[in-house]
Design a protein around this motif. Structure first.
Motif, short mmCIF file in Angstrom:
data_model
loop_
_atom_site.label_atom_id
_atom_site.label_comp_id
_atom_site.label_asym_id
_atom_site.label_seq_id
_atom_site.Cartn_x
_atom_site.Cartn_y
_atom_site.Cartn_z
N PRO A 51 0.76 -1.11 -0.04
CA PRO A 51 0.34 0.18 -0.55
C PRO A 51 0.61 0.98 -0.12
CG PRO A 51 0.62 -0.94 2.39
CD PRO A 51 0.56 -1.56 1.74
N TYR A 52 2.29 1.25 -0.24
CA TYR A 52 2.54 2.19 -0.12
C TYR A 52 3.15 3.58 -1.04
CZ TYR A 52 3.43 0.34 4.61
OH TYR A 52 2.65 0.04 5.87
N GLY A 53 2.78 3.02 -2.13
CA GLY A 53 3.24 3.47 -3.72
C GLY A 53 3.80 3.12 -4.13
N PRO A 54 4.59 4.00 -5.23
CA PRO A 54 6.01 3.26 -6.17
C PRO A 54 6.95 3.91 -5.35
CG PRO A 54 4.01 4.83 -7.18
CD PRO A 54 3.67 5.27 -5.87
N LEU A 55 8.35 2.96 -5.83
CA LEU A 55 9.12 3.38 -5.31
C LEU A 55 9.55 4.98 -5.40
CD1 LEU A 55 10.82 -0.29 -4.64
CD2 LEU A 55 10.33 1.20 -2.85
N PRO A 56 10.34 5.11 -4.16
CA PRO A 56 11.13 6.72 -5.09
C PRO A 56 12.48 6.47 -6.13
CG PRO A 56 11.74 6.08 -2.43
CD PRO A 56 11.31 5.28 -2.93
N GLY A 57 11.70 7.72 -7.48
CA GLY A 57 12.57 7.19 -8.60
C GLY A 57 11.07 6.73 -9.07
N VAL A 58 10.31 5.92 -9.27
CA VAL A 58 10.75 5.21 -10.38
C VAL A 58 8.97 6.60 -10.99
CG1 VAL A 58 7.99 3.70 -10.88
CG2 VAL A 58 9.77 3.03 -9.08
N SER A 232 5.66 -6.99 -9.09
CA SER A 232 4.26 -6.29 -8.95
C SER A 232 4.03 -5.94 -7.23
CB SER A 232 3.20 -7.45 -9.66
OG SER A 232 3.17 -7.91 -10.53
N LYS A 233 4.97 -7.30 -6.08
CA LYS A 233 3.57 -7.13 -4.99
C LYS A 233 5.41 -5.90 -3.99
CE LYS A 233 1.19 -10.06 -7.20
NZ LYS A 233 -0.29 -10.05 -6.54
N ALA A 234 6.41 -6.88 -3.78
CA ALA A 234 6.83 -5.98 -2.87
C ALA A 234 7.76 -4.61 -3.13
CB ALA A 234 8.29 -6.86 -2.48
N TRP A 235 8.10 -4.61 -4.50
CA TRP A 235 8.51 -3.78 -5.44
C TRP A 235 7.55 -2.63 -6.27
CZ3 TRP A 235 13.69 -3.65 -5.42
CH2 TRP A 235 14.35 -4.64 -5.43
N GLY A 236 6.13 -2.63 -5.64
CA GLY A 236 5.11 -2.11 -5.76
C GLY A 236 4.61 -1.37 -7.17
N LEU A 237 5.16 -2.18 -8.65
CA LEU A 237 4.39 -2.03 -9.93
C LEU A 237 3.60 -3.36 -10.51
CD1 LEU A 237 8.30 -1.88 -11.50
CD2 LEU A 237 6.96 0.26 -9.80
N GLY A 271 10.54 2.09 -15.31
CA GLY A 271 9.92 1.92 -13.81
C GLY A 271 10.43 0.62 -12.88
N ALA A 272 11.18 -0.52 -13.81
CA ALA A 272 11.58 -1.46 -13.11
C ALA A 272 13.30 -0.93 -13.00
CB ALA A 272 11.61 -2.82 -13.76
N LEU A 273 14.11 -0.75 -13.56
CA LEU A 273 15.17 -0.78 -13.49
C LEU A 273 15.09 0.95 -12.29
CD1 LEU A 273 16.18 -0.23 -16.99
CD2 LEU A 273 17.56 -1.31 -14.60
N ALA A 274 14.10 2.02 -11.91
CA ALA A 274 14.34 2.65 -11.04
C ALA A 274 14.08 1.99 -9.91
CB ALA A 274 13.13 3.41 -11.12
N ALA A 275 12.98 0.90 -9.58
CA ALA A 275 12.38 0.22 -8.46
C ALA A 275 13.98 -0.83 -7.81
CB ALA A 275 11.41 -0.57 -8.51
N LEU A 276 14.21 -0.82 -9.05
CA LEU A 276 15.91 -2.42 -8.60
C LEU A 276 16.37 -1.08 -7.32
CD1 LEU A 276 15.91 -4.62 -11.85
CD2 LEU A 276 14.78 -5.36 -8.95
N GLU A 281 15.01 0.81 0.53
CA GLU A 281 13.74 1.30 0.98
C GLU A 281 12.34 -0.10 0.68
OE1 GLU A 281 12.18 3.02 2.41
OE2 GLU A 281 10.25 3.15 2.05
N MET A 282 12.54 -0.68 -0.54
CA MET A 282 11.44 -1.80 -1.18
C MET A 282 11.75 -3.12 1.08
SD MET A 282 12.10 -5.31 -1.25
CE MET A 282 13.20 -5.95 -2.22
N GLU A 283 12.64 -2.82 1.23
CA GLU A 283 12.66 -4.17 2.11
C GLU A 283 12.63 -3.54 3.45
OE1 GLU A 283 16.64 -5.46 2.25
OE2 GLU A 283 17.41 -6.14 0.43
N ARG A 284 12.21 -1.79 3.30
CA ARG A 284 11.57 -1.30 4.61
C ARG A 284 10.21 -1.49 5.39
NH1 ARG A 284 9.81 3.32 6.46
NH2 ARG A 284 9.07 3.55 4.78
N ARG A 285 9.48 -1.43 3.35
CA ARG A 285 8.30 -1.44 3.34
C ARG A 285 7.72 -2.93 3.77
NH1 ARG A 285 7.20 2.76 -2.09
NH2 ARG A 285 7.96 4.20 -1.14
N CYS A 286 8.51 -3.85 3.19
CA CYS A 286 8.24 -5.00 3.65
C CYS A 286 8.53 -5.49 5.11
CB CYS A 286 9.45 -6.66 2.63
SG CYS A 286 9.22 -6.17 1.26
#
Ligand SMILES: Cc1ncc(COP(=O)(O)O)c(C=O)c1O
Length: 367
Positions: A51-58, A232-237, A271-276, A281-286
């Motif tokens: 539920p926390y939105g796209p990761l920063p930079g996406v 789609s899930k942990a990485w918010g895409l 978007g995927a390249l930016a998320a990676l 931050e992904m781990e913090r949200r998880c």
């Protein structure tokens, strides 16, 4: 249309067998429910999103990428496959990407099965499997989940026939959240013939906290193992659609061959390249999701003691015949969950406030 503007009696233009096939059920729209209930908003805990939105930079990367949207995307998905290869320590020629990992599951079956071949999976599991198998002309063989709502790997191994081409191991399992552990997976893989492809579907891998639940990527030395992952899930895409697969190079090449050309869009690749680049931050949200998952599980066990331990970002409530009524009761309080008639209810973990709203609705429904 006829000259008089009326439709002719229906001619059969599509496959008869599709009539018997259940449609994939997407989560209900929260905007619709809010309108129906006259609420400012409804809460959707039905599609296993974070539920926390796209990761920063996406957002910035996607915005930049769509300035070239009059051009086709890079069909080789070279930059993203290289980034995945580097992050996960596998060769890029072992990676294929797809329009979500659900597309890759479809491609896998298309690349392996001829009509009449069998695809084996545990049931209940990811609801796309039966649809994918049926539309590919293959035959589903379902092995019932065990008493703890998880895969019965011994029974699955025993169900292999000489027509079996693919086995899906959904780990953790959607919708029950259960996960198979290393020793049982080792035994299972030893028992499965080398010419059967075992697909370890790890859409929820990033939420796993049990150290005994193995990482599918550790099994890539076995030529008949493929691993499915998703952004789609942990990485918010979820809305951009980007999944990936690792298999031996010849399998990955076959998947790339059967895939719809250009189905990894420019925006999804960017978007995927930016998320990676945002793994921390992904781990913090998880970690937030996992803490809430454990809180919701504990709270729900007061009403439904047999709630299984979840390793994913959702919780399974084995409510059997009460599932649909429970789903409706939650909706009447503005919370959308995912009931499976006669079986149970899957509840995605949201923000702490969303989970509180769910727990209040659940308590009202069950007491
Ligand atoms: C087990 C499992 N595999 C694959 C997927 C597909 O996800 P996506 O197509 O968004 O990558 C899902 C989505 O719900 C899932 O639960």
């Amino acid at each position: 249309m006829t000259d008089s503007g009326r439709h002719q009696p229906a001619l059969r233009l599509t496959r008869v067998d599709l009539d018997a096939l259940p449609s994939y059920v997407p989560g209900r729209s929260p905007a619709d429910l809010a309108r129906e209930l006259g609420l400012p908003e409804a809460i959707k805990l039905a599609s296993n999103e974070v539920p926390y939105g796209p990761l920063p930079g996406v957002v910035e990367a996607v915005t930049e990428a769509i300035t070239t949207s009059h051009r086709y995307p890079d069909m080789g998905v070279v930059a993203l496959r290289d980034a995945l290869a580097q992050r996960y320590g596998v060769d890029a020629d072992r990676i294929a990407t797809g329009c979500g990992s659900v597309a890759l599951a479809e491609h896998l079956v298309r690349a392996t099965c001829l009509p009449g071949d069998e695809v084996l999976y545990s049931w209940r599991s990811f609801e796309a499997y039966p649809i994918i198998v049926a539309t590919s002309g293959a035959t589903s063989v379902r092995v019932p989940n065990d008493a703890g709502h998880g895969h019965d790997l011994a029974a699955m191994a025993a169900a292999v026939t000489d027509r079996t081409r693919v086995i899906f191991v959904c780990n953790p399992n959607n919708p029950t959240g259960t996960a198979v552990r290393r020793a049982e997976l080792d035994r299972f893989l030893d028992a499965v013939p080398d010419d059967v492809l075992v697909v370890i579907d790890e859409a929820y891998r990033e939420f796993v906290t049990d150290p005994e639940v193995p990482d599918g990527l550790d099994y890539l030395d076995r030529p008949n193992v493929a691993v499915l992952r998703t952004l789609s899930k942990a990485w918010g895409l979820a809305g951009l659609r980007m999944g990936w697969l690792v298999a031996q190079p010849v399998v990955a090449a076959a998947i790339r061959k059967v895939a719809t050309p250009f189905s990894s869009s420019t925006a999804a690749q960017a978007g995927a390249l930016a998320a990676l680049t945002q793994a921390a931050e992904m781990e913090r949200r998880c970690a937030l999701v996992v803490a809430e998952r454990d809180r919701v599980t504990e709270a729900m066990r007061k009403f439904v003691p047999e709630v299984p331990t979840s390793q994913a970002n959702f919780v399974w409530l084995p409510l059997a015949e009460r599932a649909v009524a429970f789903g409706k009761a939650c909706e009447s309080r503005g919370v959308i969950v995912r009931p499976f008639a006669g079986d149970g209810v899957r509840v995605t973990i949201g923000t702490p406030a969303e989970n509180d709203a769910f727990l209040a609705a659940a308590e009202a429904a069950l007491t």
